[in-house]
Design an enzyme around this catalytic site. Structure first.
Site, short mmCIF file in Angstrom:
data_model
loop_
_atom_site.label_atom_id
_atom_site.label_comp_id
_atom_site.label_asym_id
_atom_site.label_seq_id
_atom_site.Cartn_x
_atom_site.Cartn_y
_atom_site.Cartn_z
N LYS A 43 -12.17 1.26 17.29
CA LYS A 43 -10.92 0.49 17.28
C LYS A 43 -10.25 0.52 18.65
O LYS A 43 -9.67 -0.46 19.10
CB LYS A 43 -9.96 1.06 16.23
CG LYS A 43 -10.26 0.50 14.84
CD LYS A 43 -9.39 1.09 13.76
CE LYS A 43 -10.00 0.74 12.40
NZ LYS A 43 -9.33 1.32 11.28
N LYS A 59 -9.74 -3.02 20.35
CA LYS A 59 -8.37 -3.55 20.49
C LYS A 59 -7.80 -3.28 21.88
O LYS A 59 -6.62 -3.57 22.12
CB LYS A 59 -7.46 -2.95 19.40
CG LYS A 59 -7.86 -3.32 17.96
CD LYS A 59 -6.73 -3.05 16.97
CE LYS A 59 -7.22 -3.14 15.54
NZ LYS A 59 -6.16 -3.03 14.54
N PHE A 113 -3.25 3.46 15.30
CA PHE A 113 -3.62 4.48 14.33
C PHE A 113 -4.86 4.04 13.59
O PHE A 113 -5.03 2.85 13.31
CB PHE A 113 -2.48 4.71 13.32
CG PHE A 113 -1.51 5.77 13.77
CD1 PHE A 113 -0.69 5.54 14.86
CD2 PHE A 113 -1.45 7.00 13.12
CE1 PHE A 113 0.18 6.52 15.30
CE2 PHE A 113 -0.57 7.99 13.54
CZ PHE A 113 0.24 7.74 14.64
N LYS A 117 8.26 -16.96 -10.85
CA LYS A 117 7.47 -15.88 -11.41
C LYS A 117 6.21 -16.42 -12.08
O LYS A 117 6.27 -17.40 -12.85
CB LYS A 117 8.34 -15.15 -12.45
CG LYS A 117 7.92 -13.75 -12.70
CD LYS A 117 8.85 -13.07 -13.67
CE LYS A 117 8.11 -11.98 -14.38
NZ LYS A 117 8.70 -11.63 -15.65
N ASN A 173 0.85 -1.20 0.00
CA ASN A 173 0.00 0.00 0.00
C ASN A 173 0.88 1.24 0.00
O ASN A 173 2.11 1.14 0.04
CB ASN A 173 -0.95 -0.02 1.20
CG ASN A 173 -0.18 -0.07 2.51
OD1 ASN A 173 0.53 0.86 2.85
ND2 ASN A 173 -0.29 -1.19 3.23
N ASP A 197 -4.06 -6.37 5.72
CA ASP A 197 -5.00 -7.23 6.44
C ASP A 197 -4.95 -8.66 5.91
O ASP A 197 -5.24 -9.61 6.63
CB ASP A 197 -6.42 -6.67 6.32
CG ASP A 197 -6.62 -5.43 7.20
OD1 ASP A 197 -5.94 -5.34 8.24
OD2 ASP A 197 -7.42 -4.55 6.84
N PRO A 229 -2.28 -11.80 10.96
CA PRO A 229 -2.56 -11.53 12.37
C PRO A 229 -2.63 -10.02 12.60
O PRO A 229 -1.94 -9.25 11.92
CB PRO A 229 -1.36 -12.14 13.09
CG PRO A 229 -0.28 -12.22 12.08
CD PRO A 229 -0.96 -12.39 10.74
N ASP A 230 -3.47 -9.59 13.54
CA ASP A 230 -3.50 -8.18 13.93
C ASP A 230 -2.46 -7.99 15.02
O ASP A 230 -2.65 -8.39 16.18
CB ASP A 230 -4.90 -7.80 14.41
CG ASP A 230 -5.02 -6.30 14.63
OD1 ASP A 230 -4.08 -5.71 15.20
OD2 ASP A 230 -6.03 -5.71 14.21
N ILE A 231 -1.34 -7.41 14.64
CA ILE A 231 -0.19 -7.31 15.56
C ILE A 231 -0.54 -6.49 16.80
O ILE A 231 -0.30 -6.89 17.93
CB ILE A 231 1.03 -6.69 14.83
CG1 ILE A 231 1.36 -7.52 13.59
CG2 ILE A 231 2.22 -6.59 15.76
CD1 ILE A 231 2.36 -6.87 12.64
N1 CTP Z 1 -2.59 -3.13 12.81
C1 CTP Z 1 -1.73 -4.14 13.14
N2 CTP Z 1 -1.77 -5.34 12.50
C2 CTP Z 1 -2.67 -5.56 11.52
C3 CTP Z 1 -3.56 -4.53 11.15
C4 CTP Z 1 -3.49 -3.33 11.82
O1 CTP Z 1 -0.89 -3.95 14.03
N3 CTP Z 1 -2.68 -6.73 10.91
C5 CTP Z 1 -2.57 -1.85 13.54
C6 CTP Z 1 -2.11 -0.69 12.72
O2 CTP Z 1 -0.73 -0.46 12.84
C7 CTP Z 1 -2.93 0.46 13.30
C8 CTP Z 1 -4.18 -0.19 13.80
O3 CTP Z 1 -3.88 -1.58 13.93
O4 CTP Z 1 -2.30 1.02 14.43
C9 CTP Z 1 -5.42 0.03 12.94
O5 CTP Z 1 -5.35 -0.67 11.77
P1 CTP Z 1 -6.57 -0.80 10.76
O6 CTP Z 1 -6.10 -1.63 9.65
O7 CTP Z 1 -7.11 0.55 10.46
O8 CTP Z 1 -7.65 -1.53 11.64
P2 CTP Z 1 -8.64 -2.63 11.25
O9 CTP Z 1 -9.15 -3.12 12.57
O10 CTP Z 1 -7.97 -3.62 10.35
O11 CTP Z 1 -9.80 -1.83 10.51
P3 CTP Z 1 -10.13 -1.63 8.95
O12 CTP Z 1 -11.30 -2.43 8.73
O13 CTP Z 1 -10.35 -0.16 8.84
O14 CTP Z 1 -8.93 -2.07 8.15
#
Ligand code: CTP
Length: 400
Positions: free
Chosen positions: A337, A341, A323, A289, A210, A279, A305-307
């Site tokens: 959020k 979280k 953020f 390739k 991105n 995500d 995973p959501d870190i």
């Molecule tokens: N984040 C993370 N790991 C992920 C996705 C997000 O650590 N896999 C952290 C980002 O660094 C940021 C926060 O989570 O601080 C918000 O991320 P965002 O992608 O906006 O949240 P989501 O819950 O995935 O919501 P959205 O549906 O808007 O993507």
């Protein structure tokens, strides 16, 4: 940016090749709003002329102990009165030796002895001169006396040798000087951040990513250092220089970022997730390739995973900051959020205000409500966020 607005800096220049970097530093300081009084030693003037510094600072350069411009003939005392700092760059081995012994036989050394403002020195010399026990003894003495030693760096030297003794670059001196003048509300704290995008490989040459530039995360890392923290930055693929004093770990994918975060996590007081973590990742990255084929190609993705959520859910979680970059309904999504979280703070912004650019307009969401920060340069916004984090940590500390 006006980081030095209203501040007067006395810049001492002694005799080394690195004096040309002092000219660049003077320019950066002036651009940042400082008034700069340059004091040249006789040897310093052999390397960069008076006219250069005079043109850059718009002020006359000081050289002689007996300069008649001060009515009372006390230039050696009056020049540092009201100054925010006295920085000697470059500082030769000879000058460091003089300082360590309190010698005062010219204007600059006398100013150093008679100062009532912080003194910083940026050593610049051949590596053998730097490593010489006499120089090391003098530097240790200066440190013990409360003098800040900036650098030196390691690298190629004017004499053709390679080693420690190179003066820091002008921009590095600028950053260190600025940092030395800031309050230290995060002193003794360790801060871990993620920044930039992630890159999820599809095959050896392609991937999903991105447009996050990493600028906000890097600015925050720098602001944390300025506030006195020990900072580790886990960075996705970005082409940004590492801020001074930051330990940086480069990663590509979300899984690598998670791994690096978990490894660095023990002992951290604050975790700030700034990275735009993908995500989803391709379920399988092709080993070779992918060749052009039929008209359409379906990619199967699986969730990363959501870190941040994982860190915040740990029983030993540090203070967690997230953020939220949204394209609409900022307050509702950001606050959502924060609660979902379990974060101490969410920094919310509208993507149209921040992504990729140098400025940002953010709102801070914490348990007490929403706080709008004025739109500004990302460095300035970062400093505002760090000040807010520090005040929340202070409150949290008060409650325990
Ligand atoms: N984040 C993370 N790991 C992920 C996705 C997000 O650590 N896999 C952290 C980002 O660094 C940021 C926060 O989570 O601080 C918000 O991320 P965002 O992608 O906006 O949240 P989501 O819950 O995935 O919501 P959205 O549906 O808007 O993507």
């Amino acid at each position: 940016m006006n980081e030095f607005q209203g501040k007067r800096i006395v810049l001492g220049v002694t005799g080394g090749v690195a004096a040309y970097k002092a000219a660049e530093l003077a320019r950066l300081l002036i651009k940042a709003g400082a008034e700069v009084d340059v004091v040249l030693t006789t040897a310093g003037a052999q390397f960069v002329g008076v006219a250069t510094f005079q043109a850059l600072t718009g002020r006359r350069v000081w050289q002689a102990l007996w300069d008649e411009r001060m009515d009372n003939g006390m230039a050696h005392i009056d020049l540092t009165r009201g100054a925010a700092a006295l920085l000697v760059a470059p500082a030769t081995a000879d000058f460091l030796a003089k300082l360590a012994h309190g010698l005062a036989d010219d204007l600059l050394s006398t100013l150093c002895l008679a100062r009532n403002c912080p003194l910083l020195v940026a050593p610049a010399m051949n590596r053998q001169m730097w490593e010489n026990p006499a120089t090391q003894r003098n530097v240790a003495q200066l440190r013990a006396d409360g003098v800040s030693i900036l650098g030196p760096a390691h690298g190629e030297q004017a004499c053709g040798e390679t080693g420690a003794g190179r003066m820091l670059e002008a921009s590095e001196l600028f950053d260190d000087l600025y940092a030395s003048m800031q309050a230290k509300p995060l002193a003794g704290k360790r801060v871990l951040l993620t920044a930039g995008p992630t890159f999820e490989a599809l095959d050896p040459v392609r991937g999903l990513t991105n447009s996050s530039s990493g600028k906000m995360g890097f600015s925050l890392a720098r602001a944390c250092v300025e506030a006195g923290a020990e900072v580790t930055l886990i960075a996705g693929p970005v082409a940004l220089p590492t801020p001074r004093g930051v330990r940086r770990v480069d990663v590509q994918s979300a899984l690598q970022m998670r791994e690096a975060v978990m490894q660095a996590l023990p002992g951290q007081s604050v975790f700030i997730g700034v990275a735009a973590v993908a995500d989803y990742r391709p379920r399988q990255a092709a080993a070779h390739k992918i060749k052009k084929g039929p008209d359409s190609l379906a990619l199967e993705l699986e969730a990363n995973p959501d870190i941040l959520a994982e860190v915040a859910a740990r029983p030993d979680a540090p203070f967690c900051v997230g953020f939220a970059a949204e394209s609409r309904d900022l307050a509702a999504y950001a606050e959502g959020k924060r609660v979902a979280k379990k974060l101490g703070l969410v920094v919310g912004n509208l993507v149209q205000d921040g992504l990729g650019g140098d400025t940002n307009a953010v709102t801070l969401f914490d348990a007490a409500g929403a706080h709008v920060l004025p739109p500004a340069d990302k460095s300035e916004v970062a400093r505002g966020i760090v000040a807010h984090i520090a005040s929340l940590m202070e409150k949290r500390h008060g409650q325990h």
